[in-house]
Write a protein that holds these residues in place. Structure first.
Motif, mmCIF file in Angstrom:
data_model
loop_
_atom_site.group_PDB
_atom_site.id
_atom_site.type_symbol
_atom_site.label_atom_id
_atom_site.label_comp_id
_atom_site.label_asym_id
_atom_site.label_seq_id
_atom_site.Cartn_x
_atom_site.Cartn_y
_atom_site.Cartn_z
ATOM 1 N N GLU A 140 7.030 3.227 -2.763
ATOM 2 C CA GLU A 140 6.740 2.647 -4.134
ATOM 3 C C GLU A 140 5.332 3.314 -4.617
ATOM 4 N N LEU A 141 4.414 3.412 -3.747
ATOM 5 C CA LEU A 141 3.041 4.107 -3.918
ATOM 6 C C LEU A 141 3.320 5.384 -4.179
ATOM 7 N N GLU A 142 4.091 6.151 -3.351
ATOM 8 C CA GLU A 142 4.213 7.589 -3.526
ATOM 9 C C GLU A 142 5.015 7.976 -5.227
ATOM 10 N N ALA A 143 5.960 7.075 -5.363
ATOM 11 C CA ALA A 143 6.677 7.454 -6.635
ATOM 12 C C ALA A 143 5.757 6.998 -7.819
ATOM 13 N N VAL A 144 5.448 5.580 -7.753
ATOM 14 C CA VAL A 144 4.737 5.110 -8.843
ATOM 15 C C VAL A 144 3.382 5.961 -9.399
ATOM 16 N N LEU A 145 2.554 6.267 -8.314
ATOM 17 C CA LEU A 145 1.489 6.656 -8.274
ATOM 18 C C LEU A 145 1.418 8.428 -8.330
ATOM 19 N N ASN A 146 2.754 8.880 -8.163
ATOM 20 C CA ASN A 146 2.629 10.406 -8.179
ATOM 21 C C ASN A 146 2.007 10.871 -7.100
ATOM 22 N N VAL A 147 1.813 10.527 -5.998
ATOM 23 C CA VAL A 147 0.973 11.147 -4.999
ATOM 24 C C VAL A 147 1.590 11.557 -3.460
ATOM 25 N N SER A 148 1.155 12.274 -2.843
ATOM 26 C CA SER A 148 1.919 13.021 -1.751
ATOM 27 C C SER A 148 2.126 11.664 -0.651
ATOM 28 N N ARG A 149 3.022 11.918 0.198
ATOM 29 C CA ARG A 149 3.587 10.986 1.206
ATOM 30 C C ARG A 149 2.133 10.905 2.099
ATOM 31 N N ALA A 150 1.438 11.841 2.452
ATOM 32 C CA ALA A 150 0.005 11.575 3.154
ATOM 33 C C ALA A 150 -0.741 10.792 2.485
ATOM 34 N N THR A 151 -0.905 10.980 1.170
ATOM 35 C CA THR A 151 -1.873 10.013 0.279
ATOM 36 C C THR A 151 -1.478 8.616 0.476
ATOM 37 N N ALA A 152 -0.243 8.344 0.045
ATOM 38 C CA ALA A 152 0.302 6.922 0.292
ATOM 39 C C ALA A 152 0.157 6.200 1.328
ATOM 40 N N THR A 180 -5.199 8.930 -10.816
ATOM 41 C CA THR A 180 -4.515 8.203 -10.060
ATOM 42 C C THR A 180 -4.922 6.805 -10.035
ATOM 43 N N LEU A 181 -6.177 6.619 -10.075
ATOM 44 C CA LEU A 181 -6.709 5.206 -10.107
ATOM 45 C C LEU A 181 -6.115 4.473 -11.308
ATOM 46 N N GLU A 182 -6.244 5.220 -12.405
ATOM 47 C CA GLU A 182 -5.796 4.705 -13.714
ATOM 48 C C GLU A 182 -4.319 4.282 -13.767
ATOM 49 N N LYS A 183 -3.576 5.085 -12.992
ATOM 50 C CA LYS A 183 -2.088 4.804 -12.955
ATOM 51 C C LYS A 183 -1.693 3.452 -11.922
ATOM 52 N N ALA A 184 -2.598 3.641 -11.057
ATOM 53 C CA ALA A 184 -2.858 2.361 -10.168
ATOM 54 C C ALA A 184 -3.216 1.097 -10.791
ATOM 55 N N GLU A 185 -4.036 1.162 -11.732
ATOM 56 C CA GLU A 185 -4.673 0.061 -12.653
ATOM 57 C C GLU A 185 -3.439 -0.346 -13.559
ATOM 58 N N GLN A 186 -2.656 0.425 -13.978
ATOM 59 C CA GLN A 186 -1.581 0.116 -14.916
ATOM 60 C C GLN A 186 -0.393 -0.275 -14.201
ATOM 61 N N ALA A 187 -0.131 0.192 -13.023
ATOM 62 C CA ALA A 187 1.188 -0.040 -12.419
ATOM 63 C C ALA A 187 1.366 -1.316 -11.616
ATOM 64 N N PHE A 188 -0.078 -1.573 -10.895
ATOM 65 C CA PHE A 188 -0.179 -2.653 -10.134
ATOM 66 C C PHE A 188 -1.340 -3.532 -10.250
ATOM 67 N N SER A 189 -1.345 -4.852 -9.800
ATOM 68 C CA SER A 189 -2.434 -5.608 -9.737
ATOM 69 C C SER A 189 -3.550 -5.378 -8.716
#
Length: 190
Positions: A140-152, A180-189
């Motif tokens: 979920e982290l990888e897909a929603v935040l559009n980050v690499s597997r390593a970052t997830a 990425t932080l903005e995406k995280a704030e929009q997608a997750f609490s």
């Protein structure tokens, strides 16, 4: 751990204290998951003393799958019945006759009940209605935040080492920038 220590004792009074500890654990869990209120849910009072009802109300909110709802409700009712039995054992009083076996069974069952309830915790909606980032999977982290597997994976490692994530913790993770932080704030609490 206090409950296990108490049932390991040879003193009957400590066995009863172990049951009181279990009841307090369940009450504390109810306080966190569904705080007391004056409302009724399905005819059940949700005041401070009704911690079993409040745990049931929490479960009512978090069961998502329509196909599993009936089965899950039966399981919730089973858990509730066990919590009631634990409550009755705990309320026998400190000096009541509680066998060591009875106390041990109640403690183990209380832990199983807590484990079952916490299994549903990831389904609980946050105050914002978003999924809690602390329960997001690596995928979920990888897909929603559009980050690499390593970052997830680094996000999950940070979550584990800190107990939970915050914006400040996310900012410190390599691979997490402003976007990425903005995406995280929009997608997750967070």
């Amino acid at each position: 751990m206090l409950a296990f220590k108490a049932v390991s004792s040879q003193k009957e009074e400590e066995w009863s204290q172990a049951l009181t500890t279990c009841r307090r654990l369940l009450e504390g869990l109810a306080d966190e998951l569904h705080p007391a209120s004056t409302e009724l849910t399905k005819g059940r009072a949700l005041n401070q003393a009704q911690y079993v009802n409040r745990l049931w109300a929490f479960m009512d909110k978090v069961i998502e799958s329509e196909s599993n709802r009936e089965l899950a409700k039966a399981h919730v009712d089973f858990l509730g019945a066990w919590m009631e039995k634990t409550n009755k054992l705990s309320n026998k009083g400190v000096h009541a006759e509680v066998s060591q076996v009875e106390a041990v069974k109640a403690i183990f069952h209380a832990y199983l009940v807590v484990a079952d309830i916490l299994e549903y915790l990831h389904n609980a909606p946050s105050k914002s209605g978003q999924k809690d980032i602390n329960f997001a999977t690596i995928d979920e982290l990888e897909a929603v935040l559009n980050v690499s597997r390593a970052t997830a994976k680094e996000i999950v490692k940070a979550r584990i080492s800190n107990g939970k994530l915050s914006k400040e913790i996310l900012k410190e993770i390599k691979g997490i920038g402003r976007k990425t932080l903005e995406k995280a704030e929009q997608a997750f609490s967070i």
